[in-house]
Motif scaffolding. Structure first.
Motif, PDB file in Angstrom:
ATOM      1  N   ASP A  23      25.912 -12.904  55.777  1.00  0.00           N
ATOM      2  CA  ASP A  23      25.706 -14.345  55.574  1.00  0.00           C
ATOM      3  C   ASP A  23      25.431 -14.669  54.106  1.00  0.00           C
ATOM      4  O   ASP A  23      25.602 -15.806  53.663  1.00  0.00           O
ATOM      5  N   LYS A  24      25.034 -13.666  53.323  1.00  0.00           N
ATOM      6  CA  LYS A  24      24.812 -13.857  51.881  1.00  0.00           C
ATOM      7  C   LYS A  24      25.839 -13.059  51.079  1.00  0.00           C
ATOM      8  O   LYS A  24      25.606 -12.684  49.928  1.00  0.00           O
ATOM      9  N   LEU A  25      26.973 -12.795  51.701  1.00  0.00           N
ATOM     10  CA  LEU A  25      28.057 -12.018  51.066  1.00  0.00           C
ATOM     11  C   LEU A  25      27.529 -10.703  50.468  1.00  0.00           C
ATOM     12  O   LEU A  25      27.958 -10.268  49.404  1.00  0.00           O
ATOM     13  N   ALA A  27      24.793  -9.989  49.064  1.00  0.00           N
ATOM     14  CA  ALA A  27      24.041 -10.063  47.799  1.00  0.00           C
ATOM     15  C   ALA A  27      22.839  -9.127  47.884  1.00  0.00           C
ATOM     16  O   ALA A  27      22.226  -8.956  48.942  1.00  0.00           O
ATOM     17  N   LYS A  60      34.884 -10.057  53.491  1.00  0.00           N
ATOM     18  CA  LYS A  60      34.923 -10.943  52.343  1.00  0.00           C
ATOM     19  C   LYS A  60      34.275 -10.359  51.087  1.00  0.00           C
ATOM     20  O   LYS A  60      34.678 -10.698  49.973  1.00  0.00           O
ATOM     21  N   ALA A  64      28.194  -9.481  46.532  1.00  0.00           N
ATOM     22  CA  ALA A  64      28.455 -10.676  45.698  1.00  0.00           C
ATOM     23  C   ALA A  64      27.412 -10.835  44.593  1.00  0.00           C
ATOM     24  O   ALA A  64      27.158 -11.941  44.133  1.00  0.00           O
ATOM     25  N   ALA A  66      23.572  -9.627  42.463  1.00  0.00           N
ATOM     26  CA  ALA A  66      22.138  -9.663  42.748  1.00  0.00           C
ATOM     27  C   ALA A  66      21.850 -10.999  43.424  1.00  0.00           C
ATOM     28  O   ALA A  66      22.592 -11.969  43.245  1.00  0.00           O
ATOM     29  N   ASP A  67      20.775 -11.032  44.211  1.00  0.00           N
ATOM     30  CA  ASP A  67      20.445 -12.257  44.952  1.00  0.00           C
ATOM     31  C   ASP A  67      19.924 -13.308  43.975  1.00  0.00           C
ATOM     32  O   ASP A  67      18.843 -13.159  43.393  1.00  0.00           O
ATOM     33  N   ILE A  68      20.717 -14.378  43.804  1.00  0.00           N
ATOM     34  CA  ILE A  68      20.401 -15.375  42.773  1.00  0.00           C
ATOM     35  C   ILE A  68      19.090 -16.103  43.085  1.00  0.00           C
ATOM     36  O   ILE A  68      18.380 -16.524  42.179  1.00  0.00           O
ATOM     37  N   LEU A 109      30.793  -8.849  42.465  1.00  0.00           N
ATOM     38  CA  LEU A 109      30.461  -9.623  41.268  1.00  0.00           C
ATOM     39  C   LEU A 109      29.089  -9.214  40.743  1.00  0.00           C
ATOM     40  O   LEU A 109      28.207  -8.841  41.524  1.00  0.00           O
ATOM     41  N   PRO A 133      29.698 -12.148  36.047  1.00  0.00           N
ATOM     42  CA  PRO A 133      29.538 -13.573  35.712  1.00  0.00           C
ATOM     43  C   PRO A 133      28.121 -13.982  35.310  1.00  0.00           C
ATOM     44  O   PRO A 133      27.800 -15.172  35.292  1.00  0.00           O
ATOM     45  N   GLU A 134      27.272 -13.005  34.947  1.00  0.00           N
ATOM     46  CA  GLU A 134      25.864 -13.322  34.671  1.00  0.00           C
ATOM     47  C   GLU A 134      25.673 -14.393  33.602  1.00  0.00           C
ATOM     48  O   GLU A 134      24.748 -15.209  33.695  1.00  0.00           O
TER      49      GLU A 134
HETATM   50  N1  COA Z   1      22.959 -14.405  45.610  1.00  0.00           N
HETATM   51  C1  COA Z   1      22.459 -15.111  46.627  1.00  0.00           C
HETATM   52  N2  COA Z   1      23.213 -15.691  47.558  1.00  0.00           N
HETATM   53  C2  COA Z   1      24.551 -15.560  47.443  1.00  0.00           C
HETATM   54  C3  COA Z   1      25.147 -14.860  46.398  1.00  0.00           C
HETATM   55  C4  COA Z   1      24.291 -14.249  45.451  1.00  0.00           C
HETATM   56  N3  COA Z   1      24.757 -13.505  44.433  1.00  0.00           N
HETATM   57  N4  COA Z   1      26.480 -14.924  46.545  1.00  0.00           N
HETATM   58  C5  COA Z   1      26.711 -15.629  47.651  1.00  0.00           C
HETATM   59  N5  COA Z   1      25.547 -16.034  48.185  1.00  0.00           N
HETATM   60  C6  COA Z   1      25.343 -16.828  49.403  1.00  0.00           C
HETATM   61  C7  COA Z   1      25.631 -18.304  49.158  1.00  0.00           C
HETATM   62  O1  COA Z   1      24.521 -18.942  48.566  1.00  0.00           O
HETATM   63  C8  COA Z   1      25.896 -18.765  50.556  1.00  0.00           C
HETATM   64  O2  COA Z   1      24.664 -18.880  51.238  1.00  0.00           O
HETATM   65  P1  COA Z   1      24.363 -20.166  52.190  1.00  0.00           P
HETATM   66  O3  COA Z   1      25.416 -20.114  53.256  1.00  0.00           O
HETATM   67  O4  COA Z   1      22.991 -19.904  52.701  1.00  0.00           O
HETATM   68  O5  COA Z   1      24.485 -21.365  51.297  1.00  0.00           O
HETATM   69  C9  COA Z   1      26.625 -17.569  51.187  1.00  0.00           C
HETATM   70  O6  COA Z   1      26.278 -16.447  50.380  1.00  0.00           O
HETATM   71  C10 COA Z   1      28.128 -17.730  51.173  1.00  0.00           C
HETATM   72  O7  COA Z   1      28.539 -17.987  49.856  1.00  0.00           O
HETATM   73  P2  COA Z   1      29.483 -19.209  49.448  1.00  0.00           P
HETATM   74  O8  COA Z   1      29.244 -19.506  48.001  1.00  0.00           O
HETATM   75  O9  COA Z   1      29.322 -20.324  50.400  1.00  0.00           O
HETATM   76  O10 COA Z   1      30.928 -18.540  49.663  1.00  0.00           O
HETATM   77  P3  COA Z   1      32.271 -18.933  48.923  1.00  0.00           P
HETATM   78  O11 COA Z   1      33.351 -18.203  49.628  1.00  0.00           O
HETATM   79  O12 COA Z   1      32.414 -20.392  48.764  1.00  0.00           O
HETATM   80  O13 COA Z   1      32.131 -18.321  47.429  1.00  0.00           O
HETATM   81  C11 COA Z   1      31.535 -16.627  45.812  1.00  0.00           C
HETATM   82  C12 COA Z   1      32.037 -16.930  47.242  1.00  0.00           C
HETATM   83  C13 COA Z   1      31.314 -15.114  45.702  1.00  0.00           C
HETATM   84  C14 COA Z   1      32.612 -17.054  44.796  1.00  0.00           C
HETATM   85  C15 COA Z   1      30.238 -17.394  45.522  1.00  0.00           C
HETATM   86  O14 COA Z   1      29.337 -17.149  46.597  1.00  0.00           O
HETATM   87  C16 COA Z   1      29.550 -17.001  44.251  1.00  0.00           C
HETATM   88  O15 COA Z   1      29.965 -17.399  43.181  1.00  0.00           O
HETATM   89  N6  COA Z   1      28.457 -16.209  44.365  1.00  0.00           N
HETATM   90  C17 COA Z   1      27.651 -15.809  43.243  1.00  0.00           C
HETATM   91  C18 COA Z   1      28.329 -14.726  42.471  1.00  0.00           C
HETATM   92  C19 COA Z   1      27.534 -14.326  41.247  1.00  0.00           C
HETATM   93  O16 COA Z   1      27.344 -15.086  40.321  1.00  0.00           O
HETATM   94  N7  COA Z   1      27.065 -13.084  41.261  1.00  0.00           N
HETATM   95  C20 COA Z   1      26.366 -12.507  40.159  1.00  0.00           C
HETATM   96  C21 COA Z   1      24.926 -12.668  40.302  1.00  0.00           C
HETATM   97  S1  COA Z   1      24.125 -11.847  38.962  1.00  0.00           S
END
Ligand code: COA
Length: 260
Positions: A23-25, A27, A60, A64, A66-68, A109, A133-134
């Motif tokens: 659910d958090k891809l 992370a 998928k 994705a 570290a947990d932002i 990522l 993408p940090e």
């Molecule tokens: N940290 C925390 N939560 C994350 C996450 C991360 N790195 N990446 C994804 N999630 C969560 C989203 O917040 C979302 O949670 P929600 O349903 O509770 O809102 C869920 O995972 C699904 O992600 P979503 O963004 O809706 O999927 P998408 O298919 O539209 O986009 C990505 C996918 C990967 C492009 C996008 O999630 C993204 O850009 N994630 C961050 C990537 C990133 O910057 N990583 C480096 C961190 S240092």
């Protein structure tokens, strides 16, 4: 052992670590980093496990990042401590005595690319997407990305990827050497298993010494690195497996390695 954010299994000599926060891809929150450390340490001691494959649950995402939501709360000291913890895990993976393969099944990522970089080999599904993408978050890579990416793909390309924060597809990751191979998603697990199997038929101590020689020699001047190789070659000559491997060749039979 049961974990909250990952699952582990072992079969036919291969240990699987599957990050499981779909659910958090997938992370990486700090709990997941700690659990990964526990899982890697457990497989390190497990003599039945000869190689480890790291992947993410679902189709998928590998990881994705570290947990932002946790990154958002860090100040200077907490941020430093946070990445030191992640770096401890990546060092454990990079210097692991058994082959570690990343099965990159989708988004890898930030911390996801960094975890893949800490594995010895990276196989990507055609839908893999990789990047650091940090800077888009006002941060820099902290689980080794500024160091391992440039060592793997070269400084210029690492600079471009880290400074733009761009996400590249599997074909580009393959072209720059970030991925070793790209396969259709449905073939990812089988490809990783086949590659691991090609390695684990070899002498376990030789695999361990080869990993040390490549890793530790990489940043040394050539003369020092070659001396390290000579030391480790000498050490491998002392093993029972080298006696068995050479004897088996001469006797025209398959070796029976004992890992000693
Ligand atoms: N940290 C925390 N939560 C994350 C996450 C991360 N790195 N990446 C994804 N999630 C969560 C989203 O917040 C979302 O949670 P929600 O349903 O509770 O809102 C869920 O995972 C699904 O992600 P979503 O963004 O809706 O999927 P998408 O298919 O539209 O986009 C990505 C996918 C990967 C492009 C996008 O999630 C993204 O850009 N994630 C961050 C990537 C990133 O910057 N990583 C480096 C961190 S240092």
């Amino acid at each position: 052992m049961t974990y909250e954010n990952l699952t582990t299994s072992k079969e036919n000599g291969l240990g699987w670590i599957v990050i499981n926060r779909p659910d958090k891809l997938n992370a990486l929150n700090i709990k997941t980093v700690e659990e990964m450390q526990g899982a890697f340490l457990a497989f390190k001691e497990d003599m039945e496990v000869k190689a480890v494959i790291l992947t993410g649950s679902g189709e998928k995402a590998f990881i994705a990042g570290a947990d932002i939501s946790e990154l958002a709360k860090l100040d200077h000291d907490a941020g430093r401590q946070y990445v030191l913890k992640g770096q401890e895990l990546t060092k454990l993976m990079e210097n692991y005595p058994k082959p570690v393969i990343a099965a990159v099944n989708g988004y890898a990522l930030g911390g996801g690319t960094e975890m893949a970089l800490a594995c010895h080999i990276r196989i990507g599904a055609e839908n893999a997407k990789m990047g650091q993408p940090e800077v888009k978050l006002g941060l820099i890579p902290g689980f080794g990305g500024t160091q391992r990416l440039s060592r793997l793909v070269g400084k210029g390309i690492a600079m471009e990827m880290i400074l733009t924060g761009k996400v590249i597809d599997a074909a580009e990751a393959l072209q720059i050497g970030l991925l070793n191979k790209v396969v259709p998603p449905e073939k990812l697990h089988l490809t990783c298993e086949a590659l691991a199997n090609e390695m684990i038929v070899n002498a376990p101590v030789a695999l361990e010494y080869a990993i040390v020689a490549i890793n530790k020699g990489f940043d040394k001047p050539m003369d020092e690195a070659l001396l390290l190789e000579a030391d480790l070659f000498g050490a491998s000559c002392k093993t029972e497996d080298s006696k068995e491997g050479t004897k088996a060749f001469l006797e025209k039979r398959k070796p029976n390695f004992q890992g000693k």
